[in-house]
Motif scaffolding. Structure first.
Motif, short mmCIF file in Angstrom:
data_model
loop_
_atom_site.label_atom_id
_atom_site.label_comp_id
_atom_site.label_asym_id
_atom_site.label_seq_id
_atom_site.Cartn_x
_atom_site.Cartn_y
_atom_site.Cartn_z
N SER A 27 -91.36 72.40 -129.94
CA SER A 27 -90.80 73.57 -129.26
C SER A 27 -90.83 73.34 -127.76
CB SER A 27 -91.59 74.83 -129.64
OG SER A 27 -92.95 74.72 -129.22
N ASP A 28 -89.98 74.06 -127.05
CA ASP A 28 -89.87 73.82 -125.61
C ASP A 28 -91.15 74.13 -124.85
OD1 ASP A 28 -89.60 76.56 -125.91
OD2 ASP A 28 -88.04 76.76 -124.42
N ASP A 29 -92.04 74.92 -125.41
CA ASP A 29 -93.31 75.21 -124.75
C ASP A 29 -94.45 74.32 -125.24
OD1 ASP A 29 -93.79 76.23 -127.26
OD2 ASP A 29 -94.22 78.26 -126.57
N GLY A 30 -94.15 73.44 -126.19
CA GLY A 30 -95.15 72.49 -126.68
C GLY A 30 -96.13 73.05 -127.68
N ARG A 31 -95.95 74.27 -128.15
CA ARG A 31 -96.90 74.86 -129.09
C ARG A 31 -96.68 74.45 -130.53
NH1 ARG A 31 -96.63 81.15 -128.02
NH2 ARG A 31 -95.46 80.73 -129.89
N TRP A 32 -95.43 74.19 -130.93
CA TRP A 32 -95.11 73.95 -132.33
C TRP A 32 -94.43 72.60 -132.51
CZ3 TRP A 32 -97.38 77.36 -135.28
CH2 TRP A 32 -97.63 78.64 -134.77
N ILE A 33 -94.74 71.96 -133.60
CA ILE A 33 -94.10 70.70 -133.97
C ILE A 33 -93.51 70.89 -135.35
CG2 ILE A 33 -94.46 68.26 -134.52
CD1 ILE A 33 -96.88 68.43 -132.56
N VAL A 34 -92.28 70.47 -135.52
CA VAL A 34 -91.64 70.48 -136.84
C VAL A 34 -91.40 69.02 -137.21
CG1 VAL A 34 -89.34 70.81 -135.84
CG2 VAL A 34 -89.70 71.30 -138.25
N ALA A 35 -91.77 68.67 -138.43
CA ALA A 35 -91.56 67.31 -138.92
C ALA A 35 -90.85 67.39 -140.26
CB ALA A 35 -92.89 66.57 -139.06
N THR A 36 -89.85 66.52 -140.46
CA THR A 36 -89.08 66.54 -141.70
C THR A 36 -89.21 65.22 -142.42
OG1 THR A 36 -87.09 65.84 -140.52
CG2 THR A 36 -87.39 68.20 -140.83
N GLY A 37 -89.31 65.32 -143.72
CA GLY A 37 -89.33 64.14 -144.58
C GLY A 37 -88.22 64.22 -145.59
N ALA A 38 -88.24 63.32 -146.54
CA ALA A 38 -87.19 63.29 -147.55
C ALA A 38 -87.19 64.52 -148.44
CB ALA A 38 -87.34 62.03 -148.40
N ASP A 39 -88.34 65.17 -148.56
CA ASP A 39 -88.44 66.27 -149.52
C ASP A 39 -89.12 67.52 -148.99
OD1 ASP A 39 -90.99 65.24 -149.28
OD2 ASP A 39 -91.35 65.06 -151.43
N ARG A 40 -89.41 67.58 -147.68
CA ARG A 40 -90.13 68.75 -147.17
C ARG A 40 -89.96 68.91 -145.66
NH1 ARG A 40 -93.35 64.70 -147.15
NH2 ARG A 40 -94.98 64.41 -145.62
N VAL A 41 -90.36 70.11 -145.21
CA VAL A 41 -90.46 70.44 -143.80
C VAL A 41 -91.90 70.87 -143.56
CG1 VAL A 41 -89.74 72.03 -141.98
CG2 VAL A 41 -88.07 71.17 -143.62
N ILE A 74 -84.43 74.79 -137.12
CA ILE A 74 -83.02 74.43 -137.25
C ILE A 74 -82.95 72.99 -137.73
CG2 ILE A 74 -80.80 74.21 -136.09
CD1 ILE A 74 -83.37 76.31 -134.41
N LEU A 75 -82.30 72.77 -138.85
CA LEU A 75 -82.14 71.44 -139.42
C LEU A 75 -80.66 71.11 -139.49
CD1 LEU A 75 -84.55 71.82 -142.49
CD2 LEU A 75 -85.09 70.86 -140.25
N LYS A 76 -80.34 69.82 -139.50
CA LYS A 76 -78.94 69.45 -139.64
C LYS A 76 -78.82 68.19 -140.47
CE LYS A 76 -78.14 66.47 -135.64
NZ LYS A 76 -77.58 65.34 -136.34
N ASP A 77 -77.67 68.07 -141.09
CA ASP A 77 -77.28 66.81 -141.72
C ASP A 77 -75.88 66.50 -141.21
OD1 ASP A 77 -75.47 68.28 -143.29
OD2 ASP A 77 -76.73 68.20 -145.08
N GLU A 78 -75.18 65.62 -141.86
CA GLU A 78 -73.87 65.20 -141.36
C GLU A 78 -72.82 66.32 -141.41
OE1 GLU A 78 -75.56 63.45 -143.78
OE2 GLU A 78 -76.42 62.10 -142.30
N THR A 79 -72.97 67.27 -142.31
CA THR A 79 -71.92 68.27 -142.50
C THR A 79 -72.36 69.71 -142.27
OG1 THR A 79 -72.39 68.46 -144.87
CG2 THR A 79 -70.75 66.81 -144.19
N GLN A 80 -73.66 69.98 -142.21
CA GLN A 80 -74.11 71.36 -142.09
C GLN A 80 -75.29 71.49 -141.13
OE1 GLN A 80 -74.65 72.20 -146.36
NE2 GLN A 80 -73.10 73.79 -146.06
N LEU A 81 -75.41 72.71 -140.59
CA LEU A 81 -76.53 73.11 -139.76
C LEU A 81 -77.22 74.24 -140.51
CD1 LEU A 81 -77.58 72.48 -136.83
CD2 LEU A 81 -76.27 74.47 -136.11
#
Length: 131
Positions: A27-41, A74-81
């Motif tokens: 996050s822009d304030d450095g409080r939160w981290i989001v990490a994505t894998g093949a099967d989870r967030v 907010i997640l994205k792939d090649e065709t969707q947000l």
């Protein structure tokens, strides 16, 4: 790393490679981290270094964003947000972005109302988020 000083703001050693992460955002304030894998967030609190939320996804996403209030991912792939509500772990909005050639995420604003992405042709695409 803080760009102006080169100092490490939040060492991310607690996000070990064995977790299988393919993308991460802070996050822009450095409080939160989001990490994505093949099967989870996974959502991490950067100060306490604890996982605050996790949920399954059906495909891998890259370059995630999280709002500074920790409310939306907010997640994205090649065709969707995709916009996910962190509290309910539910997908709440989807946009078709096929042909927009969205690149790297630029920001999710502090109010959690917009997300911006670099796009082909030196453009910036801005999306309004649900309230």
């Amino acid at each position: 790393i803080e760009l102006a000083s080169g100092k490490t703001i939040h060492p991310l050693s607690f996000l070990q490679p064995p977790q299988g992460y393919a993308g991460a955002g802070i996050s822009d304030d450095g409080r939160w981290i989001v990490a994505t894998g093949a099967d989870r967030v996974d959502i991490w609190n950067a100060q306490s270094k604890t996982k605050s939320a996790t949920w399954p996804v059906t495909k891998q996403h890259h370059s995630p964003l999280i709002t500074s209030d920790g409310k939306f991912v907010i997640l994205k792939d090649e065709t969707q947000l995709f916009v996910w509500d962190v509290a309910t772990k539910q997908q709440i909005a989807t946009w078709d972005v096929q042909g927009l050639n969205l690149g790297l995420p630029l920001l999710a604003d502090k109010a959690g109302q917009v997300a911006a992405f670099a796009s082909a042709g030196q453009q910036i695409r801005v999306f309004s988020l649900p309230k």
